[in-house]
Motif scaffolding. Sequence first.
Motif, PDB file in Angstrom:
ATOM      1  N   UNK A  40       3.705  -1.400   9.017  1.00  0.00           N
ATOM      2  CA  UNK A  40       4.570  -0.919   7.945  1.00  0.00           C
ATOM      3  C   UNK A  40       3.762  -0.813   6.665  1.00  0.00           C
ATOM      4  N   UNK A  41       3.964   0.259   5.934  1.00  0.00           N
ATOM      5  CA  UNK A  41       3.322   0.454   4.637  1.00  0.00           C
ATOM      6  C   UNK A  41       4.394   0.328   3.558  1.00  0.00           C
ATOM      7  N   UNK A  42       4.402  -0.795   2.902  1.00  0.00           N
ATOM      8  CA  UNK A  42       5.462  -1.095   1.925  1.00  0.00           C
ATOM      9  C   UNK A  42       5.388  -0.154   0.725  1.00  0.00           C
ATOM     10  N   UNK A  43       6.536   0.416   0.377  1.00  0.00           N
ATOM     11  CA  UNK A  43       6.674   1.280  -0.811  1.00  0.00           C
ATOM     12  C   UNK A  43       5.752   2.490  -0.791  1.00  0.00           C
ATOM     13  N   UNK A  44       5.292   2.901   0.390  1.00  0.00           N
ATOM     14  CA  UNK A  44       4.299   3.968   0.446  1.00  0.00           C
ATOM     15  C   UNK A  44       4.855   5.313  -0.021  1.00  0.00           C
ATOM     16  N   UNK A  45       6.146   5.542   0.201  1.00  0.00           N
ATOM     17  CA  UNK A  45       6.713   6.830  -0.190  1.00  0.00           C
ATOM     18  C   UNK A  45       6.670   7.020  -1.706  1.00  0.00           C
ATOM     19  N   UNK A  46       6.907   5.948  -2.449  1.00  0.00           N
ATOM     20  CA  UNK A  46       6.811   6.027  -3.905  1.00  0.00           C
ATOM     21  C   UNK A  46       5.355   6.131  -4.344  1.00  0.00           C
ATOM     22  N   UNK A  47       4.480   5.390  -3.683  1.00  0.00           N
ATOM     23  CA  UNK A  47       3.070   5.376  -4.075  1.00  0.00           C
ATOM     24  C   UNK A  47       2.409   6.736  -3.832  1.00  0.00           C
ATOM     25  N   UNK A  48       2.835   7.434  -2.765  1.00  0.00           N
ATOM     26  CA  UNK A  48       2.213   8.725  -2.462  1.00  0.00           C
ATOM     27  C   UNK A  48       2.542   9.789  -3.501  1.00  0.00           C
ATOM     28  N   UNK A  49       3.554   9.542  -4.323  1.00  0.00           N
ATOM     29  CA  UNK A  49       3.903  10.493  -5.373  1.00  0.00           C
ATOM     30  C   UNK A  49       2.946  10.396  -6.554  1.00  0.00           C
TER      31      UNK A  49
END
Length: 297
Positions: free
Chosen positions: A217-226
């Motif tokens: 699991x990659x925590x908070x990755x969706x926000x970080x990729x922005x």
Amino acid sequence: MTREELVNLERLMNYISWHFLRKKEWKDVSKTEWAHVAGEFNALLDKQRKKKKAAAAPLSFGDNYFYEHLIIKKLKPWKNRTAAAAISSPNFSRLNTIANALGYTNYIDFINTATEGFPFHELKINIPLAPVNHKLLEHLVGYWYCYNRNLPMRDQEEGDRIWRSSLEIYRSGDEYLVERTGRDNHMYYGKITSFANYLFIIMNSTTFIRQRHFVGRLKDVEDKMKRPGFQVNELSFISTCVSFTEEPIALYEIFDRVPHARNFEKMSIDLPFDSPLLPPHIMTHLKDVRENRIMEH
């Protein structure tokens, strides 16, 4: 040449086509692309020479060697129904050099051990909990090194050791595929999928009849990729498989992105824990024995 020799040569050229260009057959490769392949081989040979500190320059390949000598003079006539006996044999020392650059001992070793292709279609991975996170999967495409804890070698007095395997994630159609090396030219192949910030890999090999599964699991990755310039450089997985003693085991594994593809070596090596080749942040993870090997099942 004999028909068997031509079949083996075709296997080699198909292997090269897939290895360097991700094209299934030599027929799909253009003359210009074969010139690129020759350049890649020359770079590999130069790296080998420097690593061995050899004074003499190794055998090199001209831009048109693969296309003119092996395609035009060997494989194309054979496919156009020219009798095999009428086709002259290629330089065997050059075939040995090609196989050696690919990681094999020699051309005979390649013939005996290389597979024609991985049966990716036999691997089934479908996690129907949410839409596939294609953006994350595309972000993970590239070259990685993998680290896991292994038991000491027999008769080894002290110290555990880890494997550093090379791994590539790449896209093929709508799927994302994985290839990973092992010792003695052993190869694993797999598929990777994702939903939300979870990652799943199913992996198999052509030698061992067993599957391995990776969950992470990659925590908070969706926000970080922005964020501009953000990149995933490390993945952590619990990898499960069945050992040779039929013991179900789980290993804590780390995928570490290779920053420069030109420095990527498609091979696996054993590393002691005090090896300078082991990145400090990887070492920090591997010191936690309870996280690395889970014995309670």
